[in-house]
Design a protein around this motif. Structure first.
Motif, PDB file in Angstrom:
ATOM      1  N   UNK A 130       0.821  -1.220   0.000  1.00  6.47           N
ATOM      2  CA  UNK A 130       0.000   0.000   0.000  1.00  6.47           C
ATOM      3  C   UNK A 130       0.853   1.267   0.000  1.00  6.47           C
ATOM      4  N   UNK A 131       1.959   1.227   0.761  1.00  6.16           N
ATOM      5  CA  UNK A 131       2.755   2.437   0.979  1.00  6.16           C
ATOM      6  C   UNK A 131       3.846   2.637  -0.071  1.00  6.16           C
ATOM      7  N   UNK A 132       4.533   1.575  -0.438  1.00  8.60           N
ATOM      8  CA  UNK A 132       5.699   1.718  -1.321  1.00  8.60           C
ATOM      9  C   UNK A 132       5.361   2.331  -2.683  1.00  8.60           C
ATOM     10  N   UNK A 133       4.222   1.971  -3.316  1.00  5.46           N
ATOM     11  CA  UNK A 133       3.925   2.616  -4.607  1.00  5.46           C
ATOM     12  C   UNK A 133       3.774   4.128  -4.494  1.00  5.46           C
ATOM     13  N   UNK A 134       3.340   4.629  -3.321  1.00  7.67           N
ATOM     14  CA  UNK A 134       3.143   6.064  -3.141  1.00  7.67           C
ATOM     15  C   UNK A 134       4.431   6.776  -2.713  1.00  7.67           C
ATOM     16  N   UNK A 135       5.167   6.170  -1.794  1.00  5.56           N
ATOM     17  CA  UNK A 135       6.325   6.852  -1.198  1.00  5.56           C
ATOM     18  C   UNK A 135       7.667   6.382  -1.779  1.00  5.56           C
ATOM     19  N   UNK A 136       7.632   5.309  -2.563  1.00 13.14           N
ATOM     20  CA  UNK A 136       8.870   4.777  -3.099  1.00 13.14           C
ATOM     21  C   UNK A 136       9.373   3.592  -2.289  1.00 13.14           C
ATOM     22  N   UNK A 137      10.154   2.742  -2.926  1.00 13.66           N
ATOM     23  CA  UNK A 137      10.706   1.563  -2.256  1.00 13.66           C
ATOM     24  C   UNK A 137      11.830   2.020  -1.333  1.00 13.66           C
ATOM     25  N   UNK A 138      11.793   1.646  -0.061  1.00 10.98           N
ATOM     26  CA  UNK A 138      12.830   2.095   0.876  1.00 10.98           C
ATOM     27  C   UNK A 138      14.202   1.540   0.517  1.00 10.98           C
ATOM     28  N   UNK A 139      15.246   2.220   1.013  1.00 10.59           N
ATOM     29  CA  UNK A 139      16.608   1.772   0.742  1.00 10.59           C
ATOM     30  C   UNK A 139      16.863   0.385   1.315  1.00 10.59           C
ATOM     31  N   UNK A 140      16.252   0.097   2.447  1.00 15.24           N
ATOM     32  CA  UNK A 140      16.393  -1.216   3.077  1.00 15.24           C
ATOM     33  C   UNK A 140      15.004  -1.808   3.297  1.00 15.24           C
ATOM     34  N   UNK A 141      14.462  -2.485   2.288  1.00 13.45           N
ATOM     35  CA  UNK A 141      13.113  -3.053   2.432  1.00 13.45           C
ATOM     36  C   UNK A 141      12.996  -4.013   3.606  1.00 13.45           C
ATOM     37  N   UNK A 142      14.041  -4.784   3.869  1.00 19.01           N
ATOM     38  CA  UNK A 142      14.022  -5.738   4.975  1.00 19.01           C
ATOM     39  C   UNK A 142      13.850  -5.011   6.312  1.00 19.01           C
ATOM     40  N   UNK A 143      14.597  -3.919   6.488  1.00 20.21           N
ATOM     41  CA  UNK A 143      14.494  -3.146   7.718  1.00 20.21           C
ATOM     42  C   UNK A 143      13.109  -2.517   7.853  1.00 20.21           C
ATOM     43  N   UNK A 144      12.586  -1.998   6.756  1.00 16.41           N
ATOM     44  CA  UNK A 144      11.254  -1.381   6.767  1.00 16.41           C
ATOM     45  C   UNK A 144      10.216  -2.406   7.234  1.00 16.41           C
ATOM     46  N   UNK A 145      10.286  -3.610   6.688  1.00 15.11           N
ATOM     47  CA  UNK A 145       9.324  -4.646   7.057  1.00 15.11           C
ATOM     48  C   UNK A 145       9.450  -5.023   8.525  1.00 15.11           C
ATOM     49  N   UNK A 146      10.685  -5.104   9.017  1.00 14.53           N
ATOM     50  CA  UNK A 146      10.857  -5.490  10.412  1.00 14.53           C
ATOM     51  C   UNK A 146      10.290  -4.432  11.355  1.00 14.53           C
ATOM     52  N   UNK A 147      10.538  -3.171  11.060  1.00 14.69           N
ATOM     53  CA  UNK A 147       9.997  -2.104  11.901  1.00 14.69           C
ATOM     54  C   UNK A 147       8.465  -2.105  11.846  1.00 14.69           C
TER      55      UNK A 147
END
Length: 416
Positions: free
Chosen positions: A47-64
């Motif tokens: 839901x979020x990534x298409x709007x805000x962009x893929x984070x530099x560390x997707x793994x970290x984003x998911x864990x948080x």
């Protein structure tokens, strides 16, 4: 951006599912809640990534994100008040780690998770399926297919096992030396099962499954770093390296499947096979011979063809006899029949196959492939054709089906 975000989420889920779940579970002691939290985090990412962009560390984003989901779950559930500070503190630590820099900074808890899944309080029959799903992220449908049960039944068993882990308060740690041997056997079996699922993905149609081979080798190396003198751990690593060393030769330039005894040894990875040889010698020095060492020894005989130009079929029969004494599985019995057919003649191999339980082999594809080959060797062409058709129908791999179809065509031309 939506497509790219979906691909990024799928990629990190495939690569990091087990690592993330293990880390979350190690701190929350609630496996079902950890999986739910991570699943919701993946939904949030889409839901979020298409709007805000893929984070530099997707793994970290998911864990948080998963950590936050878990904390919300704790607030909404009725739990003991003294448990809340402990859980909150653990996940504050996790979030701090994630915000430091890269996702690689947080520890990989998958080895501990493997041993949790083999705890004596968990039904032994679900050990390997549980580890395949929790640690390596394989879906229940694929696991059910591998264990020849319905997806619904496998799903229910997995849910019960995860609830048992949560409710029993099983410690999240490597077991002590006293209880290690029995637990270690189950862990090794699960690692090898994961490797087998990746190895069977000959066509590469499922990138997640083919990547399991590398994950399994990594897990075994990590286990070996903790238990450097355990011969069965060494044996399993040798076994997988023997297979990996031949991977490039399984297909020719046109993409056709090539049977082991027809593979060009020039395409084998000599360095990897030499590493496997050294590991097998090291395991043998311990003077505790187990099934994984035996299976590695079988592969070492095949690998020796790169040096001698020949396959010692009698040695293979001996090793299969030893394996059957330790693990009388359907795979080992079919394997013995195949090598016996080369060492003693096709009739000897067929006699072994005929002695097997018809119900047990009805849906076992390798049985029908071996049977078809041996029946062709004794010129029983009608029965061989029937066996080939069964083997083709039971195969999930287009490459293997094409290989068997070519053999069936050759058989029909010979019988004409």
């Amino acid at each position: 951006m939506t497509v790219e975000a979906e691909r990024a989420a799928e990629r990190v889920a495939r690569q990091s599912y087990g690592k993330l779940v293990a880390f979350l579970t190690a701190r929350s002691r609630d496996l079902p809640a950890a999986e739910d939290a991570l699943s919701q985090a993946l939904v949030d990412a889409l839901r979020v990534w298409p709007e805000r962009g893929i984070p530099d560390s997707p793994e970290a984003w998911l864990l948080v994100a998963a950590r936050r989901n878990l904390m919300q779950g704790v607030r909404h559930r009725s739990v003991r008040e003294n448990a809340r500070p402990t859980i909150a503190l653990a996940f504050e630590e996790a979030e701090a780690r994630m915000n430091e820099a890269a996702a690689e900074t947080f520890p990989d808890e998958r080895l501990k998770m493997l041993f949790v899944c083999t705890h004596p309080q968990i039904d032994k029959s679900i050990h390997t399926p549980l580890m395949l799903q929790v640690v390596l992220g394989i879906d229940a449908k694929a696991i059910a297919q591998a264990f020849v049960v319905s997806p619904a039944a496998m799903g229910q068993r997995l849910v019960r096992a995860k609830a048992n882990i949560r409710d029993s308060g099983i410690g999240f740690a490597i077991p002590d030396r006293r209880s290690l041997p029995e637990r270690l056997s189950a862990v090794l079996s699960a690692i090898y099962a994961a490797y087998g699922l990746g190895w069977d993905d000959l066509d590469g149609a499922d990138g997640g499954r083919s990547a399991l081979s590398n994950e399994a080798v990594w897990l075994c190396r990590a286990l070996l770093s903790m238990l450097p003198d355990e011969p069965e751990v060494i044996g399993l690593l040798a076994l997988m390296l023997y297979c990996e060393g031949r991977r490039a030769a399984r297909r020719n330039a046109e993409g056709d499947y090539i049977a082991l005894d027809k593979q060009s040894t020039d395409r084998w990875n000599a360095i990897m096979l030499a590493d496997a040889d050294a590991l097998l010698r090291k395991a043998g020095a311990a003077d505790r011979f187990g099934p994984f060492q035996c299976m590695a020894a079988i592969q070492s005989v095949h690998a020796a063809r790169r040096l001698t130009g020949l396959t010692d079929w009698d040695a293979l029969v001996t090793f299969y006899d030893a394996l059957l004494m330790m693990q009388p599985t359907i795979g080992a019995r079919v394997g013995r029949a195949a090598v016996l057919g080369r060492a003693k003649g096709p009739k000897a191999g067929l006699n072994c196959l005929d002695a097997m339980d018809a119900k047990e082999v009805r849906a076992y594809q390798p049985y029908w492939a071996v049977r078809a080959h041996l029946l062709t060797e004794v010129a029983d062409y009608p029965a061989a054709e029937t066996a080939y058709l069964s083997a083709i129908g039971l195969s999930d791999s287009p490459a293997v089906r094409s290989f068997l179809m070519r053999r069936l065509t050759d058989l029909r031309m010979r019988a004409a």
